[in-house]
Scaffold this active site. Sequence first.
Site, PDB file in Angstrom:
ATOM      1  N   ASP A  36      17.699 -30.337  -7.443  1.00 20.46           N
ATOM      2  CA  ASP A  36      17.326 -31.606  -8.457  1.00 20.46           C
ATOM      3  C   ASP A  36      19.301 -32.522  -8.447  1.00 20.46           C
ATOM      4  O   ASP A  36      20.015 -32.075  -8.242  1.00 20.46           O
ATOM      5  CB  ASP A  36      18.320 -30.160 -10.025  1.00 20.46           C
ATOM      6  CG  ASP A  36      19.256 -31.288 -11.099  1.00 20.46           C
ATOM      7  OD1 ASP A  36      18.925 -32.242 -11.069  1.00 20.46           O
ATOM      8  OD2 ASP A  36      19.440 -30.704 -11.356  1.00 20.46           O
ATOM      9  N   ASP A  40      19.636 -32.016 -14.563  1.00 20.20           N
ATOM     10  CA  ASP A  40      19.078 -31.440 -15.621  1.00 20.20           C
ATOM     11  C   ASP A  40      18.503 -30.118 -15.377  1.00 20.20           C
ATOM     12  O   ASP A  40      17.762 -29.347 -16.584  1.00 20.20           O
ATOM     13  CB  ASP A  40      18.190 -32.935 -16.446  1.00 20.20           C
ATOM     14  CG  ASP A  40      16.784 -33.321 -15.016  1.00 20.20           C
ATOM     15  OD1 ASP A  40      16.749 -31.740 -14.323  1.00 20.20           O
ATOM     16  OD2 ASP A  40      15.776 -33.557 -15.799  1.00 20.20           O
ATOM     17  N   ASP A  44      13.447 -32.986  -8.360  1.00 24.19           N
ATOM     18  CA  ASP A  44      13.040 -33.911  -8.727  1.00 24.19           C
ATOM     19  C   ASP A  44      12.897 -35.042  -7.786  1.00 24.19           C
ATOM     20  O   ASP A  44      13.612 -34.671  -5.911  1.00 24.19           O
ATOM     21  CB  ASP A  44      13.739 -34.585  -9.486  1.00 24.19           C
ATOM     22  CG  ASP A  44      15.425 -35.438  -9.462  1.00 24.19           C
ATOM     23  OD1 ASP A  44      15.538 -34.996  -8.274  1.00 24.19           O
ATOM     24  OD2 ASP A  44      16.442 -34.834 -10.063  1.00 24.19           O
ATOM     25  N   ASP A 113      -0.796 -32.801  -4.118  1.00 26.87           N
ATOM     26  CA  ASP A 113      -1.897 -32.173  -4.829  1.00 26.87           C
ATOM     27  C   ASP A 113      -2.580 -33.342  -5.512  1.00 26.87           C
ATOM     28  O   ASP A 113      -2.861 -33.986  -6.328  1.00 26.87           O
ATOM     29  CB  ASP A 113      -0.979 -31.503  -5.454  1.00 26.87           C
ATOM     30  CG  ASP A 113      -1.118 -29.665  -5.634  1.00 26.87           C
ATOM     31  OD1 ASP A 113      -2.487 -29.673  -5.874  1.00 26.87           O
ATOM     32  OD2 ASP A 113      -0.770 -29.137  -5.220  1.00 26.87           O
ATOM     33  N   ASP A 221      -7.124 -28.659  -5.652  1.00 28.40           N
ATOM     34  CA  ASP A 221      -6.400 -27.650  -6.545  1.00 28.40           C
ATOM     35  C   ASP A 221      -7.950 -26.394  -6.831  1.00 28.40           C
ATOM     36  O   ASP A 221      -8.931 -27.563  -7.174  1.00 28.40           O
ATOM     37  CB  ASP A 221      -6.200 -28.090  -7.386  1.00 28.40           C
ATOM     38  CG  ASP A 221      -5.394 -27.134  -8.508  1.00 28.40           C
ATOM     39  OD1 ASP A 221      -4.678 -26.112  -8.290  1.00 28.40           O
ATOM     40  OD2 ASP A 221      -5.989 -26.801  -9.552  1.00 28.40           O
ATOM     41  N   GLU A 279      -8.588 -25.545  -1.991  1.00 28.17           N
ATOM     42  CA  GLU A 279      -7.821 -24.566  -2.511  1.00 28.17           C
ATOM     43  C   GLU A 279      -9.363 -23.283  -2.779  1.00 28.17           C
ATOM     44  O   GLU A 279      -9.984 -24.178  -3.763  1.00 28.17           O
ATOM     45  CB  GLU A 279      -7.246 -24.085  -3.193  1.00 28.17           C
ATOM     46  CG  GLU A 279      -6.455 -23.007  -3.836  1.00 28.17           C
ATOM     47  CD  GLU A 279      -5.728 -23.208  -4.977  1.00 28.17           C
ATOM     48  OE1 GLU A 279      -5.036 -21.794  -5.556  1.00 28.17           O
ATOM     49  OE2 GLU A 279      -6.291 -23.819  -6.448  1.00 28.17           O
ATOM     50  N   HIS A 351       2.962 -21.979  -4.121  1.00 31.35           N
ATOM     51  CA  HIS A 351       3.362 -21.779  -5.465  1.00 31.35           C
ATOM     52  C   HIS A 351       2.990 -20.045  -6.266  1.00 31.35           C
ATOM     53  O   HIS A 351       3.703 -20.303  -7.190  1.00 31.35           O
ATOM     54  CB  HIS A 351       3.452 -22.902  -6.257  1.00 31.35           C
ATOM     55  CG  HIS A 351       2.600 -22.868  -6.273  1.00 31.35           C
ATOM     56  ND1 HIS A 351       1.173 -23.685  -4.962  1.00 31.35           N
ATOM     57  CD2 HIS A 351       1.562 -22.968  -7.200  1.00 31.35           C
ATOM     58  CE1 HIS A 351       0.208 -23.836  -5.955  1.00 31.35           C
ATOM     59  NE2 HIS A 351       0.116 -23.794  -6.802  1.00 31.35           N
ATOM     60  N   ASP A 352       1.474 -19.871  -6.039  1.00 35.54           N
ATOM     61  CA  ASP A 352       0.941 -18.831  -6.534  1.00 35.54           C
ATOM     62  C   ASP A 352       1.292 -17.585  -6.452  1.00 35.54           C
ATOM     63  O   ASP A 352       1.160 -16.401  -6.686  1.00 35.54           O
ATOM     64  CB  ASP A 352      -0.287 -19.154  -6.271  1.00 35.54           C
ATOM     65  CG  ASP A 352      -0.868 -20.235  -7.139  1.00 35.54           C
ATOM     66  OD1 ASP A 352      -0.459 -20.580  -7.839  1.00 35.54           O
ATOM     67  OD2 ASP A 352      -1.313 -20.897  -6.485  1.00 35.54           O
TER      68      ASP A 352
HETATM   69  C1  GLC Z   1      -4.362 -23.994  -8.161  1.00 33.69           C
HETATM   70  C2  GLC Z   1      -3.147 -23.943  -9.109  1.00 33.69           C
HETATM   71  C3  GLC Z   1      -2.571 -23.314  -9.439  1.00 33.69           C
HETATM   72  C4  GLC Z   1      -2.817 -24.338 -11.311  1.00 33.69           C
HETATM   73  C5  GLC Z   1      -4.164 -22.737 -10.571  1.00 33.69           C
HETATM   74  C6  GLC Z   1      -4.570 -24.712 -12.278  1.00 33.69           C
HETATM   75  O1  GLC Z   1      -4.540 -22.574  -8.701  1.00 33.69           O
HETATM   76  O2  GLC Z   1      -2.721 -23.221  -7.551  1.00 33.69           O
HETATM   77  O3  GLC Z   1      -0.989 -22.633  -8.980  1.00 33.69           O
HETATM   78  O4  GLC Z   1      -2.279 -22.707 -11.898  1.00 33.69           O
HETATM   79  O5  GLC Z   1      -5.210 -23.617  -9.655  1.00 33.69           O
HETATM   80  O6  GLC Z   1      -4.342 -25.473 -11.858  1.00 33.69           O
END
Ligand code: GLC
Length: 575
Positions: A36, A40, A44, A113, A221, A279, A351-352
């Site tokens: 950051d 805030d 970023d 992404d 995604d 993905e 991140h998931d």
């Molecule tokens: C993918 C992303 C995830 C998101 C989902 C909906 O699985 O990695 O973070 O919540 O798609 O976009």
Amino acid sequence: MVGQPRPRKRVASRQMTEPWWKSAVVYQVYPRSFADSDGDGIGDLTGILQHLDHIARLGIDVVWLSPVYRSPQDDNGYDISDYRDVDPVFGTLEDLDTLIKAVHERGMKLIMDLVVNHTSDEHPWFLKSKQDRHNPKADWYFWRDPKPGTVPGEPGSEPNNWGAVFEGSAWHWVPERGQYYLHLFSVKQPDLNWDNPQVREAVYAMMRWWLDRGVDGFRMDVINFISKDPGLPDGPMTRTGYGDGMPHFSYGPQIHAYLAEMRRSVFEQRPGSYLTVGEMPGVTPQQAREFTSRDRGQLAMVFQFEHVALDQDGDKWTPRRMTVSDLRNTLVKWQDALAEDGWNSLYWNNHDQPRVVSRYGNDTTYWRESATALAGVLHLHRGTPYVYQGEELGMTNVPFADIGDFRDIESLKRYAEAVGHRGADPSATLDTLRHKSRDNARTPMQWTGGDGAGFSTAEPWIPVNPNHVWLNAAAQLDEPTSVYNFYRHLIALRHREPLIVDGTFELIEAPSEQVYAFRRRLGDERIEVYANLSDELVALCLPDSGEVILANYPASDRGRDSLAPWEIRAYKLDS
Ligand code: GLC
């Protein structure tokens, strides 16, 4: 503790025709949690810029930026309301241009992404589409009438039985149109109707716009969800009380046609070669091979999910005991399936996913050993490795105190549904979240042991993991045996040894169930990897010749006939 790579006898030159991304290592930045710069409490673009040398120093080739587009942030940016602008929370389009330039100046590439299975419900396309049944965008999303003979808008009148990933029905009633729309994720993420050619062209045009701006590819995604069975039939019932629609959208009838069209419309006309990674929840090895085969070239590689679903039974909230054999079998299956054609992505974290060292390793007694052993196993496979921010430090899951510490829509919905509606025990539900919540991956990057972990001078949007006092970048950069320097060594090894990129893969049968051993081979060279994925010492015969090119225990502690807990060793041998 790492071995010194010996001088190379022979440099096996890589085929000039091989795409660059086969020898690359990718680093994923989750912008909200990286750094950051403006105080805030939210990460970023300028924060990323300020820490770019951390990534470059690791030896990374490609930065993957999780979404920074304009978004209401219902799903932290995976709900996009303007594909051609940056959300003010992250900065401006100019900041992004500056970042792309800075990434390129350091000899790295940047991929964005691409979230195009759905938009935000605040995207102008959707705002238009929902107005009535006759507007020019009326058919840009999946609109359906209520089930005949039911009361519109009441439970039971949804067009089919599909459940949404973030709990509840996948359908939402809109009185203005007198119809439901489909949302496979949150109610604020309506699914785009890819069967409409105008939708596809709008997406391709946007992708071309980003390539013109200098980006080097896309992480796509849930891209395998874009083609749905036209009738949208009911799916098999699940424990949630809703049907599982996956059989009707995870490998839909037009998926190959759409990806082939995307390739023609977006990539093929250009001189460059781009990294495209799809993905794909539920993808099988056979399908992955079709998507990534040399001939079709629809995608460079896919993210499959089998190896990150081994500790769950059906859905992610129901735990299952995973054995080392399960893990080995799955990893080997994918290595074998894409051996001749196609290409693997290699990942433990994103991140998931909860942090791998807490999930498949041991984040207490053998924290450093297991973080490095798991890293070594992954990076010495054939494929393109991905490092998720903080993984290079061995960041762990988070001891979230109560539900108020969580921010992720999936976790919060899960808690509300389980505790609020089904009367589940709150503390047991919290415990499941502590193990599997996506927020485990989303706490701030741990730069220092100071307040806010050096992430922010303000209170961060999500609590910092208390272990930042000892687990942080500052403590690891100059420490030769740190997790960070192990990753650095692994990445350098991949760049130095063509056989790690191009070599064949084969399993070595080991005498212990807890050991994962494999061989990579190219020309007259081979590498053998032996990893003990357990807390116990295991006896086995290790090679008595060859150079140790990777190790996570000091040389003085290494026996020829055993591996210590979570010990990994890689030998380079002549065939
Ligand atoms: C993918 C992303 C995830 C998101 C989902 C909906 O699985 O990695 O973070 O919540 O798609 O976009």
